[in-house]
Enzyme design. Structure first.
Site, PDB file in Angstrom:
ATOM      1  N   GLY A 175       1.642  -4.948   1.785  1.00  0.00           N
ATOM      2  CA  GLY A 175       0.212  -4.860   1.528  1.00  0.00           C
ATOM      3  C   GLY A 175      -0.289  -3.415   1.468  1.00  0.00           C
ATOM      4  O   GLY A 175      -1.435  -3.142   1.796  1.00  0.00           O
ATOM      5  N   ARG A 217       8.254 -14.375  -2.903  1.00  0.00           N
ATOM      6  CA  ARG A 217       7.200 -15.393  -2.919  1.00  0.00           C
ATOM      7  C   ARG A 217       6.487 -15.317  -4.253  1.00  0.00           C
ATOM      8  O   ARG A 217       6.738 -14.414  -5.037  1.00  0.00           O
ATOM      9  CB  ARG A 217       6.197 -15.110  -1.795  1.00  0.00           C
ATOM     10  CG  ARG A 217       5.639 -13.686  -1.905  1.00  0.00           C
ATOM     11  CD  ARG A 217       4.520 -13.401  -0.938  1.00  0.00           C
ATOM     12  NE  ARG A 217       4.296 -11.986  -0.756  1.00  0.00           N
ATOM     13  CZ  ARG A 217       3.471 -11.243  -1.490  1.00  0.00           C
ATOM     14  NH1 ARG A 217       2.796 -11.797  -2.483  1.00  0.00           N
ATOM     15  NH2 ARG A 217       3.342  -9.953  -1.256  1.00  0.00           N
ATOM     16  N   ASN A 229       9.501  -9.043  -3.616  1.00  0.00           N
ATOM     17  CA  ASN A 229       8.594  -9.973  -2.929  1.00  0.00           C
ATOM     18  C   ASN A 229       9.153 -11.374  -3.126  1.00  0.00           C
ATOM     19  O   ASN A 229       9.230 -11.865  -4.256  1.00  0.00           O
ATOM     20  CB  ASN A 229       7.169  -9.880  -3.478  1.00  0.00           C
ATOM     21  CG  ASN A 229       6.463  -8.593  -3.043  1.00  0.00           C
ATOM     22  OD1 ASN A 229       5.520  -8.153  -3.667  1.00  0.00           O
ATOM     23  ND2 ASN A 229       6.916  -7.980  -1.975  1.00  0.00           N
TER      24      ASN A 229
HETATM   25  P1  ADP Z   1       1.093  -9.085  -4.130  1.00  0.00           P
HETATM   26  O1  ADP Z   1       2.297  -8.215  -4.058  1.00  0.00           O
HETATM   27  O2  ADP Z   1       1.326 -10.525  -4.273  1.00  0.00           O
HETATM   28  O3  ADP Z   1       0.101  -8.560  -5.063  1.00  0.00           O
HETATM   29  P2  ADP Z   1      -0.077  -8.153  -1.664  1.00  0.00           P
HETATM   30  O4  ADP Z   1       0.940  -7.204  -1.124  1.00  0.00           O
HETATM   31  O5  ADP Z   1      -1.363  -7.595  -2.107  1.00  0.00           O
HETATM   32  O6  ADP Z   1       0.526  -9.086  -2.706  1.00  0.00           O
HETATM   33  O7  ADP Z   1      -0.326  -9.265  -0.555  1.00  0.00           O
HETATM   34  C1  ADP Z   1      -0.675 -10.604  -0.858  1.00  0.00           C
HETATM   35  C2  ADP Z   1      -1.813 -11.041  -0.025  1.00  0.00           C
HETATM   36  O8  ADP Z   1      -1.496 -11.027   1.341  1.00  0.00           O
HETATM   37  C3  ADP Z   1      -3.016 -10.154  -0.215  1.00  0.00           C
HETATM   38  O9  ADP Z   1      -4.177 -10.925  -0.157  1.00  0.00           O
HETATM   39  C4  ADP Z   1      -2.865  -9.173   0.930  1.00  0.00           C
HETATM   40  O10 ADP Z   1      -4.062  -8.583   1.301  1.00  0.00           O
HETATM   41  C5  ADP Z   1      -2.279 -10.060   2.015  1.00  0.00           C
HETATM   42  N1  ADP Z   1      -1.378  -9.281   2.852  1.00  0.00           N
HETATM   43  C6  ADP Z   1      -0.201  -8.735   2.494  1.00  0.00           C
HETATM   44  N2  ADP Z   1       0.377  -8.107   3.511  1.00  0.00           N
HETATM   45  C7  ADP Z   1      -0.466  -8.238   4.554  1.00  0.00           C
HETATM   46  C8  ADP Z   1      -0.452  -7.812   5.910  1.00  0.00           C
HETATM   47  N3  ADP Z   1       0.553  -7.115   6.404  1.00  0.00           N
HETATM   48  N4  ADP Z   1      -1.502  -8.137   6.692  1.00  0.00           N
HETATM   49  C9  ADP Z   1      -2.531  -8.845   6.199  1.00  0.00           C
HETATM   50  N5  ADP Z   1      -2.611  -9.297   4.935  1.00  0.00           N
HETATM   51  C10 ADP Z   1      -1.603  -8.996   4.126  1.00  0.00           C
HETATM   52  P1  ADP Z   2       4.291  -2.758  -0.300  1.00  0.00           P
HETATM   53  O1  ADP Z   2       5.332  -3.522   0.445  1.00  0.00           O
HETATM   54  O2  ADP Z   2       3.178  -2.302   0.549  1.00  0.00           O
HETATM   55  O3  ADP Z   2       3.867  -3.459  -1.543  1.00  0.00           O
HETATM   56  P2  ADP Z   2       5.876  -0.965  -1.988  1.00  0.00           P
HETATM   57  O4  ADP Z   2       7.174  -0.402  -1.531  1.00  0.00           O
HETATM   58  O5  ADP Z   2       5.925  -2.047  -2.977  1.00  0.00           O
HETATM   59  O6  ADP Z   2       5.032  -1.392  -0.733  1.00  0.00           O
HETATM   60  O7  ADP Z   2       4.990   0.243  -2.569  1.00  0.00           O
HETATM   61  C1  ADP Z   2       3.628   0.053  -2.863  1.00  0.00           C
HETATM   62  C2  ADP Z   2       3.167   1.143  -3.819  1.00  0.00           C
HETATM   63  O8  ADP Z   2       3.362   2.430  -3.242  1.00  0.00           O
HETATM   64  C3  ADP Z   2       3.919   1.191  -5.134  1.00  0.00           C
HETATM   65  O9  ADP Z   2       3.399   0.284  -6.063  1.00  0.00           O
HETATM   66  C4  ADP Z   2       3.726   2.632  -5.548  1.00  0.00           C
HETATM   67  O10 ADP Z   2       2.475   2.845  -6.150  1.00  0.00           O
HETATM   68  C5  ADP Z   2       3.754   3.368  -4.238  1.00  0.00           C
HETATM   69  N1  ADP Z   2       5.125   3.841  -3.959  1.00  0.00           N
HETATM   70  C6  ADP Z   2       6.131   3.158  -3.362  1.00  0.00           C
HETATM   71  N2  ADP Z   2       7.259   3.917  -3.296  1.00  0.00           N
HETATM   72  C7  ADP Z   2       6.955   5.089  -3.866  1.00  0.00           C
HETATM   73  C8  ADP Z   2       7.681   6.326  -4.095  1.00  0.00           C
HETATM   74  N3  ADP Z   2       8.958   6.468  -3.704  1.00  0.00           N
HETATM   75  N4  ADP Z   2       7.025   7.338  -4.700  1.00  0.00           N
HETATM   76  C9  ADP Z   2       5.740   7.212  -5.067  1.00  0.00           C
HETATM   77  N5  ADP Z   2       5.005   6.123  -4.883  1.00  0.00           N
HETATM   78  C10 ADP Z   2       5.598   5.051  -4.284  1.00  0.00           C
HETATM   79 MG    MG Z   3       5.084  -3.927  -3.124  1.00  0.00          MG
END
Ligand code: ADP
Ligand code: ADP
Ligand code: MG
Length: 408
Positions: free
Chosen positions: A125, A253, A251
């Protein structure tokens, strides 16, 4: 509304999520008392919780998603990167595994250089990430993010990646049954604020066909490596300078932005999830999947962009939803609904399809104008501003686009 429309409903606890939606025994107990065959975990709360999936398996209830084993493997971002490497998928240069002390961090920092990114293995998130710009702050940043990760996720494991500055976020939607591994093309989620997606679209305006195929092949190889089942998304960052992509996480899901893929493929991903979970093999093959036109999704949040995106819960006195050809709104809102302060501020997702990106964009602007939540402040006007920005129009921007827009 969902409770009212449901055939049967049961209260699983008070509003606070740790006492209800996150209470595994309460959810499982409700399912067992009704003799439910399966649980669809949605995309929040327990959707990526391996322990909950295992508890379902133990009780003989189908968890609609991959096995608890695969959720566990991929849920740990360090482990997921190792599996990606094994499958021949490029990953962001960085530490080989978890970093536990400053000496290791220092060694990795010398290899990858600054700026670098410290990430929590259990992060999600957009939380659990910190950019480190110089050697001087590395030691304190490392210990701070480790204790933050412990508090937020109950796991202090962190790892290091090179912080890439001119990137797009591009992800591949997959659907698998353990034998057939399908992809539904990509979604581009570069329009982010604080590493969280605001707008998602597909196809990506920056990929050519060769890269598009390479990206999809990488995603499918990763699924094969773990014999993946059900829906999933493989996330990549795409370096615009080198025109190279790197795996960041999976992800395990269905995601918030899955309707983008549904709109451009005509496939019902939730129906497919239910079929796969029921043991029905996938009936289509990769060649049957055709990408048509362009789709854009805006996450509509009850937040005030003028007040640093402060959540704005309250009563929805009036509600009107946009409609028409190529317009879809997924929401739980209706007139009279009270938006509670306890959860995520997302109140709906507006998705527009067009034969071209430009048509989808124009339709979205019209649809945002039509959306009416009475006096509730939402991010809809902010979305409109982004959609009308010339950089968004051109399709040429990176993940710092929104921050730049807000900073001006
Ligand atoms: P996606 O990758 O599906 O776009 P997100 O990373 O935004 O998803 O998370 C999906 C939903 O779950 C969102 O509504 C987000 O705010 C919620 N969410 C994700 N991780 C957390 C967390 N650690 N705590 C609370 N809500 C979370
Ligand atoms: P989350 O589990 O919160 O979704 P992600 O690993 O998917 O975390 O990263 C979320 C966002 O953070 C990515 O979509 C990107 O914009 C930024 N990000 C992640 N890794 C990098 C990186 N190595 N360098 C720059 N930006 C990054
Ligand atoms: Mg991500």
């Amino acid at each position: 509304m969902p409770v009212r429309l449901a055939d049967k409903a049961v209260c699983i606890g008070p509003a606070r999520s740790n006492m209800s939606y996150r209470n595994q025994q309460a959810v499982l107990g409700a399912a067992l008392s009704f003799g439910a065959d399966a649980i669809h975990p949605g995309y929040g709360f327990l959707a990526e919780n391996a322990e909950f999936a295992a508890a379902c398996e133990k009780e003989g209830i189908i968890f609609i998603g991959p096995s608890s084993k695969v959720i566990h493997q991929m849920g740990d971002k360090i482990e997921a990167k190792k599996i990606a490497k094994k499958a021949g998928v490029p990953t962001v240069p960085g530490s080989d595994g978890a970093i536990t002390e400053f000496a290791e961090a220092l060694k990795v920092a010398k290899d990858v250089g600054f700026p670098l990114l410290i990430k929590a293995a259990a992060g999600g998130g957009g939380r659990g990430m910190r950019v480190v710009r110089q050697m001087e702050s590395l030691e304190s940043d490392l210990s701070e993010i480790m204790s933050e990760a412990e508090t937020a996720f109950g796991d202090s494991s962190v790892y290091i990646e090179r912080y890439l500055t001119n990137i797009r976020h591009i992800e591949i939607q997959v659907m698998c049954d353990g034998e057939t591994f399908l992809h539904m093309g990509e979604r581009d989620c570069t329009t982010q604020r604080r590493n969280q997606k605001l707008i998602e679209e597909g196809p990506s305006p920056v990929l050519d066909d060769r890269l598009r195929q390479e990206l999809a092949a990488a995603a499918v190889n990763l699924c094969r490596e773990v014999k993946y089942t059900n829906a999933g998304t493989i996330e990549f960052v795409f370096d615009l300078d080198e025109r190279k992509f790197y795996f960041i996480e999976m992800n395990t899901r269905i995601q918030v932005e899955h309707p983008v893929s549904e709109m451009i493929t005509g496939l019902d991903l939730i129906k497919m999830q239910l079929e796969v979970a029921s043991g029905i093999p996938l009936a289509i093959r990769q060649d049957d999947i055709r990408i048509s036109g362009h789709a854009i999704e805006c996450r509509i949040n009850a937040e005030d962009p003028e007040q640093n995106f402060m959540p704005c819960p309250g009563t929805v006195k009036r509600f009107h939803m946009p409609g028409g050809l190529g317009i879809r709104m997924d929401t739980h809102i209706e007139a009279g609904y009270v938006i509670p302060p306890f959860y995520d501020s997302m109140v709906g997702k507006l998705i527009c399809w067009g034969q071209t990106r430009e048509e989808a964009r124009a339709r979205m602007i019209a649809a945002l104008d039509e959306l009416d939540l009475g006096a509730i402040t939402t991010t809809a006007p902010f979305h409109k501003e982004i959609l009308q920005n010339e950089q968004f129009v051109s399709g040429v921007f990176n993940t710092s686009f929104v921050a730049t827009l807000l900073g001006k």
